[in-house]
Write an enzyme that holds these catalytic residues in place. Structure first.
Site, PDB file in Angstrom:
ATOM      1  N   TRP A   1       0.826  -1.225   0.000  1.00 13.89           N
ATOM      2  CA  TRP A   1       0.000   0.000   0.000  1.00 13.89           C
ATOM      3  C   TRP A   1       0.852   1.264   0.000  1.00 13.89           C
ATOM      4  CZ3 TRP A   1      -4.589  -0.860   4.021  1.00 13.89           C
ATOM      5  CH2 TRP A   1      -5.336  -1.972   3.602  1.00 13.89           C
TER       6      TRP A   1
ATOM      7  N   GLU B   1      11.588  -5.882  -9.292  1.00  7.02           N
ATOM      8  CA  GLU B   1      10.788  -4.699  -9.610  1.00  7.02           C
ATOM      9  C   GLU B   1      11.644  -3.710 -10.388  1.00  7.02           C
ATOM     10  OE1 GLU B   1       7.238  -4.189  -6.712  1.00  7.02           O
ATOM     11  OE2 GLU B   1       8.943  -3.073  -5.954  1.00  7.02           O
TER      12      GLU B   1
ATOM     13  N   SER C   1       3.678  -1.998 -12.052  1.00  4.80           N
ATOM     14  CA  SER C   1       2.473  -1.799 -12.869  1.00  4.80           C
ATOM     15  C   SER C   1       1.751  -3.108 -13.194  1.00  4.80           C
ATOM     16  CB  SER C   1       2.810  -1.021 -14.155  1.00  4.80           C
ATOM     17  OG  SER C   1       3.326   0.257 -13.833  1.00  4.80           O
TER      18      SER C   1
ATOM     19  N   GLY D   1       1.601  -2.572  -6.274  1.00  6.02           N
ATOM     20  CA  GLY D   1       1.439  -1.274  -5.618  1.00  6.02           C
ATOM     21  C   GLY D   1       0.039  -0.731  -5.822  1.00  6.02           C
ATOM     22  N   GLY D   2      -0.085   0.192  -6.780  1.00  2.00           N
ATOM     23  CA  GLY D   2      -1.346   0.900  -6.998  1.00  2.00           C
ATOM     24  C   GLY D   2      -2.576   0.007  -7.077  1.00  2.00           C
TER      25      GLY D   2
HETATM   26  P1  13P Z   1       2.937  -0.326  -8.843  1.00  2.80           P
HETATM   27  O1  13P Z   1       2.215  -1.639  -8.893  1.00  2.80           O
HETATM   28  O2  13P Z   1       2.099   0.815  -8.410  1.00  2.80           O
HETATM   29  O3  13P Z   1       3.707  -0.074 -10.105  1.00  2.80           O
HETATM   30  O4  13P Z   1       4.050  -0.472  -7.683  1.00  2.80           O
HETATM   31  C1  13P Z   1       4.868  -1.579  -7.661  1.00  2.80           C
HETATM   32  C2  13P Z   1       5.609  -1.601  -6.393  1.00  2.80           C
HETATM   33  O5  13P Z   1       6.476  -0.778  -6.175  1.00  2.80           O
HETATM   34  C3  13P Z   1       5.217  -2.600  -5.392  1.00  2.80           C
HETATM   35  O6  13P Z   1       6.155  -2.652  -4.364  1.00  2.80           O
END
Ligand code: 13P
Length: 257
Positions: free
Chosen positions: A13, A167, A213, A234-235
């Protein structure tokens, strides 16, 4: 995904939601009919961890987004892994936002990993190259350096409590998801590196996640790759319907291969 490994979907989060908002999100997550064959973890801000321990009703693993390399002392604002042990399942270390925005070094990531492993915690170790490093063709060198630095001195039994998350920095929060082929290639190298850490290590048993993403739309193609065992999200983890689609894709990838 390989059927020998249970996929993991971890929702990071980051610094989003107030405590009441986090509790509301947790109650929506709790209402989801989680499929079998996938482990799902939630990594909320530190302030939310204790209330979410109850609110998630034991159906989700709980993780912290970081933890310090000492158990106690004069370290204002830091969080001790000792204080998380026994009720938190995971700790994330080495996230690129900490490496690049806060200047965290490979050595500090390694100290955090080793301290967390002295406790009853599983550790997600995040690695990945920047856009500049990718364009210079040094992705594999960067990942190799981050992995060897992080895991130096980690024994086999401890390695088995670790998950690596690949990542690529250029894919985080940008909508520019890595192609499944690129993510697979790097995750395969990571598996080989983990294999090399200890003569007795079996890289095939280690879980390796992709993050950057991930959405309900692209998750199935990513998780369909042999060396990708789920995602660090993440998002999309802030949206229960989207997060659920990713969880379902992970469960299916585990069931198919
Ligand atoms: P997003 O899924 O928002 O690109 O973020 C990935 C992330 O950094 C998860 O730790």
């Amino acid at each position: 995904m390989n059927a020998a490994r249970i996929p993991l979907v971890a929702g990071n989060w980051k610094m989003n939601t107030t405590v009441p908002e986090g509790l509301a999100l947790a109650s929506e997550l709790r209402a989801l009919a989680l499929p079998d064959g996938v482990e799902v973890a939630v990594l909320p801000p530190f302030t939310h961890l204790w209330p979410l321990y109850d609110a998630l009703g034991g159906r989700f693993a709980l993780g912290a987004q970081d933890a310090f390399w000492e158990d106690a002392g004069a370290y204002t604002g830091e969080i001790s892994p000792a204080s998380l042990s026994g009720w938190c399942d995971y700790v994330l270390v080495g996230h690129s936002e900490r490496r690049h925005l806060l200047g965290e070094t490979d050595e500090q990531v390694s100290h955090k990993l080793r301290r967390a492993l002295t406790h009853d915690l599983r550790v997600i170790v995040a690695v990945g190259e920047t856009l500049d490093e990718r364009e210079r063709g040094s992705t594999i060198d960067v990942v190799r350096r981050q992995i060897s630095a992080a895991f130096e001195g980690v024994c086999l039994a401890e390695l088995e409590r670790c998950v690596v998350a690949y990542e690529p920095v250029w894919a985080i929060g940008t909508g520019h998801t890595a192609t499944p082929e690129h993510a697979q290639e790097v995750c395969h190298v990571i598996r080989t590196l983990l294999d090399e850490l200890d003569p007795a290590a079996d890289g095939e048993r280690q879980r390796i996640l992709y993050g950057g993403s991930v959405t309900g739309e692209n998750a199935a193609a990513l998780f369909g790759e042999h060396d990708i065992d789920g995602g660090l999200v993440g998002g999309a983890s802030l949206n229960p319907a989207e997060f659920f689609a990713i969880i379902v894709a992970a469960a299916r990838s585990g069931a198919i291969t």
